[in-house]
Design a protein around this motif. Sequence first.
Motif, mmCIF file in Angstrom:
data_model
loop_
_atom_site.group_PDB
_atom_site.id
_atom_site.type_symbol
_atom_site.label_atom_id
_atom_site.label_comp_id
_atom_site.label_asym_id
_atom_site.label_seq_id
_atom_site.Cartn_x
_atom_site.Cartn_y
_atom_site.Cartn_z
ATOM 1 N N GLY A 1 0.698 -1.294 0.184
ATOM 2 C CA GLY A 1 0.089 -0.006 0.121
ATOM 3 C C GLY A 1 0.494 1.243 0.086
ATOM 4 O O GLY A 1 0.650 2.180 0.633
ATOM 5 N N PHE A 2 2.183 1.006 -0.763
ATOM 6 C CA PHE A 2 3.201 2.552 -0.351
ATOM 7 C C PHE A 2 2.684 2.902 -1.376
ATOM 8 O O PHE A 2 1.974 2.613 -2.403
ATOM 9 N N GLY A 3 2.465 5.024 -1.194
ATOM 10 C CA GLY A 3 1.771 5.827 -2.373
ATOM 11 C C GLY A 3 2.756 5.277 -3.591
ATOM 12 O O GLY A 3 2.093 6.064 -4.537
ATOM 13 N N PRO B 1 9.967 1.171 -3.993
ATOM 14 C CA PRO B 1 11.052 1.452 -3.622
ATOM 15 C C PRO B 1 10.509 0.987 -1.430
ATOM 16 O O PRO B 1 11.809 1.247 -1.007
ATOM 17 N N GLN B 2 9.431 0.388 -1.041
ATOM 18 C CA GLN B 2 9.901 0.430 0.513
ATOM 19 C C GLN B 2 10.637 -0.587 0.653
ATOM 20 O O GLN B 2 9.831 -1.818 0.084
ATOM 21 N N LYS B 3 11.390 -0.078 1.367
ATOM 22 C CA LYS B 3 12.203 -1.684 2.328
ATOM 23 C C LYS B 3 11.260 -2.642 2.820
ATOM 24 O O LYS B 3 10.321 -2.273 3.826
#
Length: 180
Positions: A158-160, A172-174
């Motif tokens: 759910g990262f933007g 790109p979220q770790k």
Amino acid sequence: MSKIDPSLFSGLPSAQPGEACPRCGAALQLRHGKHGAFLGCSAYPDCDYLRPLKVIEHDDDVEKPLEGSVCPLCGHTLAIRKGRYGLFIGCSHYPACHYVADINDQGNGDPACPVCSKGHLVARTSRYGKRFYACDAYPGCRYIINDKPVAKTCPDCGFGILTERKGRLCCPQKGCGYQQ
């Protein structure tokens, strides 16, 4: 004694013999410094007047005027200019108008910053010429990525945003390994 005047072959314009210092009235002499030749006052310790031999102009950095483009601030034509960090688009009426645009900007909408949701991720160029994307609300938000952002949310976490890396969309979220 030579009959040839050495100032004729120096390649630099010399001071005229009758030219006087505008401050004190003493004669001006041709001097040499670490940045090249200049005209200085002969009464140096008392008068520190100097004048460069070369006139510095701002038109040296104009590469090509863009026909049909208008500066949004002053109405003059825009031009492709050469600067410290490479080529950019700037107003041709430079000292009076300071409008600058990025030459790589295609005009498409910038995705919103996934961290602060206030700013947008805009393309920037480092002083070494490398491209990166950072939030334009900089002092408040310091989010930065190296890959081009795409305005899609990650279906797994759910990262933007997603990033475009080697022709694929990646999160790109770790910790999230989503790839499309």
